[in-house]
Write an enzyme that holds these catalytic residues in place. Sequence first.
Site, PDB file in Angstrom:
ATOM      1  N   PRO A  10       0.884  -1.282   0.267  1.00  0.00           N
ATOM      2  CA  PRO A  10       0.063  -0.082   0.096  1.00  0.00           C
ATOM      3  C   PRO A  10       1.036   1.170  -0.124  1.00  0.00           C
ATOM      4  CG  PRO A  10      -0.044  -1.144   2.131  1.00  0.00           C
ATOM      5  CD  PRO A  10       0.515  -1.952   0.997  1.00  0.00           C
ATOM      6  N   ASN A  11       0.370   2.367  -0.811  1.00  0.00           N
ATOM      7  CA  ASN A  11       0.701   3.592  -0.615  1.00  0.00           C
ATOM      8  C   ASN A  11       2.177   3.813  -1.664  1.00  0.00           C
ATOM      9  OD1 ASN A  11      -1.250   4.773   0.728  1.00  0.00           O
ATOM     10  ND2 ASN A  11      -0.252   3.688   2.302  1.00  0.00           N
ATOM     11  N   ARG A  18       5.381  10.929  -2.314  1.00  0.00           N
ATOM     12  CA  ARG A  18       5.102  10.540  -1.183  1.00  0.00           C
ATOM     13  C   ARG A  18       6.517  10.852  -0.270  1.00  0.00           C
ATOM     14  NH1 ARG A  18       4.652   4.405   1.186  1.00  0.00           N
ATOM     15  NH2 ARG A  18       4.278   5.042   3.497  1.00  0.00           N
ATOM     16  N   TYR A  23      11.464   8.238   1.020  1.00  0.00           N
ATOM     17  CA  TYR A  23      11.402   7.304   0.143  1.00  0.00           C
ATOM     18  C   TYR A  23      12.033   7.610  -1.247  1.00  0.00           C
ATOM     19  CZ  TYR A  23       7.867   5.590   3.602  1.00  0.00           C
ATOM     20  OH  TYR A  23       7.289   5.087   4.678  1.00  0.00           O
ATOM     21  N   ASN A  74       7.753  -5.982  -1.220  1.00  0.00           N
ATOM     22  CA  ASN A  74       7.730  -4.584  -0.166  1.00  0.00           C
ATOM     23  C   ASN A  74       6.427  -4.628   0.319  1.00  0.00           C
ATOM     24  OD1 ASN A  74       7.738  -2.467   1.220  1.00  0.00           O
ATOM     25  ND2 ASN A  74       8.755  -1.291  -0.362  1.00  0.00           N
ATOM     26  N   ALA A  77       3.014  -0.892   4.885  1.00  0.00           N
ATOM     27  CA  ALA A  77       2.587  -0.638   5.945  1.00  0.00           C
ATOM     28  C   ALA A  77       2.273  -2.266   6.582  1.00  0.00           C
ATOM     29  CB  ALA A  77       1.574   0.129   6.141  1.00  0.00           C
ATOM     30  N   HIS A  80       3.984  -4.561   9.299  1.00  0.00           N
ATOM     31  CA  HIS A  80       4.042  -4.149  10.659  1.00  0.00           C
ATOM     32  C   HIS A  80       2.645  -4.787  11.105  1.00  0.00           C
ATOM     33  CE1 HIS A  80       7.342  -1.805   9.505  1.00  0.00           C
ATOM     34  NE2 HIS A  80       6.572  -1.083   8.803  1.00  0.00           N
ATOM     35  N   ASP A  87       0.943 -15.677   6.675  1.00  0.00           N
ATOM     36  CA  ASP A  87       0.291 -17.053   6.613  1.00  0.00           C
ATOM     37  C   ASP A  87       0.238 -17.288   5.222  1.00  0.00           C
ATOM     38  OD1 ASP A  87       0.120 -17.165   9.281  1.00  0.00           O
ATOM     39  OD2 ASP A  87      -2.212 -16.978   9.173  1.00  0.00           O
ATOM     40  N   GLU A  98      12.060 -10.124   1.654  1.00  0.00           N
ATOM     41  CA  GLU A  98      11.362  -8.930   1.890  1.00  0.00           C
ATOM     42  C   GLU A  98      12.244  -7.559   1.754  1.00  0.00           C
ATOM     43  OE1 GLU A  98       9.602  -8.698   5.948  1.00  0.00           O
ATOM     44  OE2 GLU A  98      10.200  -6.793   6.142  1.00  0.00           O
ATOM     45  N   HIS A 100      12.506  -3.264   1.610  1.00  0.00           N
ATOM     46  CA  HIS A 100      12.225  -1.711   2.045  1.00  0.00           C
ATOM     47  C   HIS A 100      13.127  -0.728   1.592  1.00  0.00           C
ATOM     48  CE1 HIS A 100       9.154  -3.512   4.767  1.00  0.00           C
ATOM     49  NE2 HIS A 100      10.081  -4.370   5.049  1.00  0.00           N
ATOM     50  N   LEU A 101      12.423   0.218   1.123  1.00  0.00           N
ATOM     51  CA  LEU A 101      13.284   1.505   0.560  1.00  0.00           C
ATOM     52  C   LEU A 101      13.953   2.119   1.708  1.00  0.00           C
ATOM     53  CD1 LEU A 101      10.198   2.715  -1.702  1.00  0.00           C
ATOM     54  CD2 LEU A 101      12.385   2.342  -2.489  1.00  0.00           C
ATOM     55  N   SER A 102      13.352   2.476   2.778  1.00  0.00           N
ATOM     56  CA  SER A 102      14.028   3.107   4.115  1.00  0.00           C
ATOM     57  C   SER A 102      14.238   1.862   4.927  1.00  0.00           C
ATOM     58  CB  SER A 102      12.846   3.979   4.845  1.00  0.00           C
ATOM     59  OG  SER A 102      11.794   3.012   5.303  1.00  0.00           O
ATOM     60  N   ARG A 107      13.575   4.050  12.266  1.00  0.00           N
ATOM     61  CA  ARG A 107      12.576   5.080  12.138  1.00  0.00           C
ATOM     62  C   ARG A 107      11.497   4.703  13.340  1.00  0.00           C
ATOM     63  NH1 ARG A 107       9.683   4.722   6.448  1.00  0.00           N
ATOM     64  NH2 ARG A 107       8.351   6.452   7.482  1.00  0.00           N
ATOM     65  N   ARG A 111       7.632   0.338  13.475  1.00  0.00           N
ATOM     66  CA  ARG A 111       8.288  -0.131  12.401  1.00  0.00           C
ATOM     67  C   ARG A 111       9.429  -1.006  12.482  1.00  0.00           C
ATOM     68  NH1 ARG A 111       5.921   3.285   8.301  1.00  0.00           N
ATOM     69  NH2 ARG A 111       5.393   5.437   9.061  1.00  0.00           N
TER      70      ARG A 111
HETATM   71  C1  DQA Z   1       8.312   0.875   3.564  1.00  0.00           C
HETATM   72  C2  DQA Z   1       8.441   0.929   5.014  1.00  0.00           C
HETATM   73  C3  DQA Z   1       6.963   0.917   5.877  1.00  0.00           C
HETATM   74  O1  DQA Z   1       7.315   0.799   7.296  1.00  0.00           O
HETATM   75  C4  DQA Z   1       6.173   1.778   5.248  1.00  0.00           C
HETATM   76  O2  DQA Z   1       4.806   1.732   5.791  1.00  0.00           O
HETATM   77  C5  DQA Z   1       5.969   1.984   3.964  1.00  0.00           C
HETATM   78  C6  DQA Z   1       7.316   1.742   3.166  1.00  0.00           C
HETATM   79  C7  DQA Z   1       9.622   1.089   2.669  1.00  0.00           C
HETATM   80  O3  DQA Z   1       9.785   0.624   1.621  1.00  0.00           O
HETATM   81  O4  DQA Z   1      10.472   1.895   3.297  1.00  0.00           O
HETATM   82  O5  DQA Z   1       4.848   2.167   3.340  1.00  0.00           O
HETATM   83  O6  DQA Z   1       7.991  -0.416   3.338  1.00  0.00           O
END
Ligand code: DQA
Length: 144
Positions: A10-11, A18, A23, A74, A77, A80, A87, A98, A100-102, A107, A111
């Site tokens: 998401p997002n 964003r 990011y 990725n 959100a 978490h 599952d 897995e 993650h960009l950040s 953080r 997270r």
């Molecule tokens: C994220 C890190 C997550 O905590 C956050 O909710 C995201 C992006 C990242 O790629 O850094 O939406 O997955």
Amino acid sequence: MAKILVIHGPNLNLLGSREPEIYGKATLDKINEQIKTWADDNSITVQIRQSNHEGEIVDYIGKAKDEFDLLLINPAAYTHTSVAIRDAISAVGIPAIEVHLSNIYSREEFRHTSLIAPVCHGQVSGFGVHSYILGLQAALKMIK
Ligand code: DQA
């Protein structure tokens, strides 16, 4: 040819505008271009999906069973919060990575916990767009 399913949670469709200080400025289209270029260069087939909906992500993973060799995700959100995505990964038994960009560990405290990481082979966090490429390089090693 090995097949990798890439899922953006998401997002991540909002990347580019964003919180660029966290990011980066690359849009999701740009990231996907880099993923596809990497895949072509390494003779890998990739399919890329993005969803803002937990159930849809669960469906993508569930249907991946006989089609893909590896899942790069990725979960954004849902990292978490989502027992359902965790599952689904366990259920299909496809190796998962897995990304993650950040750096989620530098953080907010909420997270720092990933419900997904324990069912993944490994995690890459904090390298911006390069997290995806590092994850794919690890994937290649695992597949070969
Ligand atoms: C994220 C890190 C997550 O905590 C956050 O909710 C995201 C992006 C990242 O790629 O850094 O939406 O997955």
